[in-house]
Design a protein around this motif. Structure first.
Motif, PDB file in Angstrom:
ATOM      1  N   CYS A  49      40.648  26.541  51.741  1.00 21.40           N
ATOM      2  CA  CYS A  49      41.635  27.610  51.815  1.00 21.40           C
ATOM      3  C   CYS A  49      41.537  28.345  53.135  1.00 21.40           C
ATOM      4  CB  CYS A  49      41.480  28.606  50.654  1.00 21.40           C
ATOM      5  SG  CYS A  49      40.109  29.766  50.814  1.00 21.40           S
ATOM      6  N   ALA A  56      38.365  32.351  45.745  1.00 16.01           N
ATOM      7  CA  ALA A  56      39.458  31.408  45.496  1.00 16.01           C
ATOM      8  C   ALA A  56      38.953  29.971  45.453  1.00 16.01           C
ATOM      9  CB  ALA A  56      40.527  31.562  46.571  1.00 16.01           C
ATOM     10  N   ALA A  78      44.525  30.489  43.900  1.00 17.04           N
ATOM     11  CA  ALA A  78      45.428  31.476  44.476  1.00 17.04           C
ATOM     12  C   ALA A  78      45.555  32.706  43.589  1.00 17.04           C
ATOM     13  CB  ALA A  78      46.805  30.844  44.696  1.00 17.04           C
ATOM     14  N   GLU A  82      45.571  36.922  44.187  1.00 15.73           N
ATOM     15  CA  GLU A  82      46.723  37.723  43.784  1.00 15.73           C
ATOM     16  C   GLU A  82      46.318  38.881  42.884  1.00 15.73           C
ATOM     17  OE1 GLU A  82      50.291  34.368  43.807  1.00 15.73           O
ATOM     18  OE2 GLU A  82      49.081  34.652  41.998  1.00 15.73           O
ATOM     19  N   ALA A 106      55.706  32.952  47.380  1.00 13.99           N
ATOM     20  CA  ALA A 106      54.711  31.916  47.070  1.00 13.99           C
ATOM     21  C   ALA A 106      55.399  30.580  46.877  1.00 13.99           C
ATOM     22  CB  ALA A 106      53.929  32.279  45.802  1.00 13.99           C
ATOM     23  N   VAL A 128      52.563  32.822  42.543  1.00 16.72           N
ATOM     24  CA  VAL A 128      52.284  31.382  42.545  1.00 16.72           C
ATOM     25  C   VAL A 128      52.512  30.774  41.161  1.00 16.72           C
ATOM     26  CG1 VAL A 128      49.785  31.469  42.027  1.00 16.72           C
ATOM     27  CG2 VAL A 128      50.704  29.623  43.440  1.00 16.72           C
ATOM     28  N   ILE A 192      47.096  33.461  51.692  1.00 17.18           N
ATOM     29  CA  ILE A 192      46.113  32.456  51.301  1.00 17.18           C
ATOM     30  C   ILE A 192      46.863  31.158  51.042  1.00 17.18           C
ATOM     31  CG2 ILE A 192      46.097  33.355  48.918  1.00 17.18           C
ATOM     32  CD1 ILE A 192      43.338  31.971  48.631  1.00 17.18           C
ATOM     33  N   CYS A 207      50.506  28.324  48.247  1.00 18.70           N
ATOM     34  CA  CYS A 207      50.490  29.345  49.293  1.00 18.70           C
ATOM     35  C   CYS A 207      51.089  30.617  48.707  1.00 18.70           C
ATOM     36  CB  CYS A 207      51.307  28.857  50.487  1.00 18.70           C
ATOM     37  SG  CYS A 207      51.099  29.811  52.005  1.00 18.70           S
ATOM     38  N   THR A 208      50.449  31.764  48.947  1.00 13.31           N
ATOM     39  CA  THR A 208      50.953  33.012  48.374  1.00 13.31           C
ATOM     40  C   THR A 208      50.676  34.171  49.327  1.00 13.31           C
ATOM     41  OG1 THR A 208      50.883  34.461  46.418  1.00 13.31           O
ATOM     42  CG2 THR A 208      48.820  33.412  47.052  1.00 13.31           C
TER      43      THR A 208
END
Length: 331
Positions: A49, A56, A78, A82, A106, A128, A192, A207-208
């Motif tokens: 990541c 994560a 992810a 979040e 996301a 996400v 991330i 991806c978020t």
């Protein structure tokens, strides 16, 4: 790396001594891959990541080490960030736009090229997860704004105020000048991106982000754009990006990196070329940051950035490591 180089250098000599049937009988897809006279170590499972988001990758590894699917691994990894109110670049507690609203973006992509995304969505803590629902429950790839939020409620997600007191006070302080100059590696450390290969060798990515701090309302960067902020090709590898998304969009950065790997470049070489393409269009500019990470089908990884300070974290049987990235600019 020493073992990998030794195996690679010794393969030519070994070719005359080891018969094809013997090679075939020794093949083990979970550990090594023997390919046209070359012996190469395949690392799986593995998670990688952007930035030093160790929680994560640890969560993703929990899924992967027990034989779980790479798609579940990237989603759950992810989701950890979040839900972390201390991470002001994603999810709950993300920095708002200049109107004081936290809007989230996301996307997610699986081994078959299926993908889903949400853009500029408010009041939902895990974009996400909504993106995965878009992928699995609708005929669409992207849902935006109020439509994405409405869909999330229909799928059972709860409404939540995403603006924490800390982010609110920082926004009020910013409003005194309203000067839009994101701080490199802090306010544009905004994403991330997480990639994973499971024990079966299948690749997924997610991806978020909450986007650039104090952006214009409605601004969307690269993060939820398939091909820009994230791209997965299960035959080749995957890539994801962080930083000033406008520049990543202009080069379709993650897709570019995967295509460079298709042409034979290593993940590291491909990330370096991706940054160089961006800098060739921004000659003399030093006021922004972009970082790419990539992984290929063998589990080899790479990362590269514009400014010093970007790192990326990996988790495999080789260990849980934070990897400082080389940079285009040296100081």
């Amino acid at each position: 790396m020493q073992r990998r180089n030794f195996l690679k250098n010794s393969s030519a000599a070994a070719a005359g001594l080891i018969s094809a049937p013997l090679i075939a009988s020794c093949k083990d897809e979970t550990d090594t891959k023997i390919d046209t006279g070359d012996i190469a170590l395949t690392i799986r499972p593995i998670a990688i990541c952007t930035w030093n988001f160790e929680n994560a990758t640890a969560k993703a590894w929990e899924v992967l080490k027990d034989g779980g699917d790479s798609l579940d691994a990237v989603q759950q990894g992810a989701m950890v960030e979040e839900a972390d109110v201390n991470n002001q670049t994603v999810g709950i507690g993300g920095r708002p736009d200049r109107d004081g609203n936290v809007t989230l973006d996301a996307c997610i992509m699986d081994k078959n090229g299926n993908c889903g995304a949400v853009l500029a969505m408010q009041n939902i803590a895990s974009p996400v997860s909504v993106a995965r629902k878009v992928m699995e429950e609708t005929p669409h790839v992207m849902l935006a704004g109020k439509g994405a939020e409405k869909f999330a409620y229909e799928q059972g997600f709860e409404k939540l105020n995403l603006l924490t007191e800390q982010s609110k006070q920082e926004w009020l302080e910013w409003k005194k000048t309203s000067e839009y100059k994101p701080i490199i590696n802090i306010e544009n450390h905004d994403t991330i991106g997480i990639l994973a290969i499971d024990k079966k060798g299948d690749i997924s990515g997610a991806c978020t982000t909450s986007g650039m701090a104090y952006k214009y309302a409605g601004r969307v960067g690269d993060s939820p754009i398939i091909g820009a902020g994230l791209f997965v090709d299960n035959e080749i590898g995957a890539a994801t990006a962080t930083g000033v998304g406008e520049e990543v969009v202009r080069t379709v950065g993650s897709f570019l990196i995967v295509e460079l790997m298709r042409q034979g470049k290593s993940p590291q070489e491909a990330c370096e070329e991706g940054v160089k393409r961006i800098m060739s269009k921004n000659k003399g500019r030093t006021d922004f940051q972009i970082g790419f990470i990539a992984i290929n089908k063998k589990g080899e990884t790479g990362g590269y950035c514009i400014q010093p300070g970007f790192t990326y974290r990996t988790y495999s049987e080789e260990g849980h490591m934070n990897n400082p990235s080389e940079s285009f600019l040296k100081s």
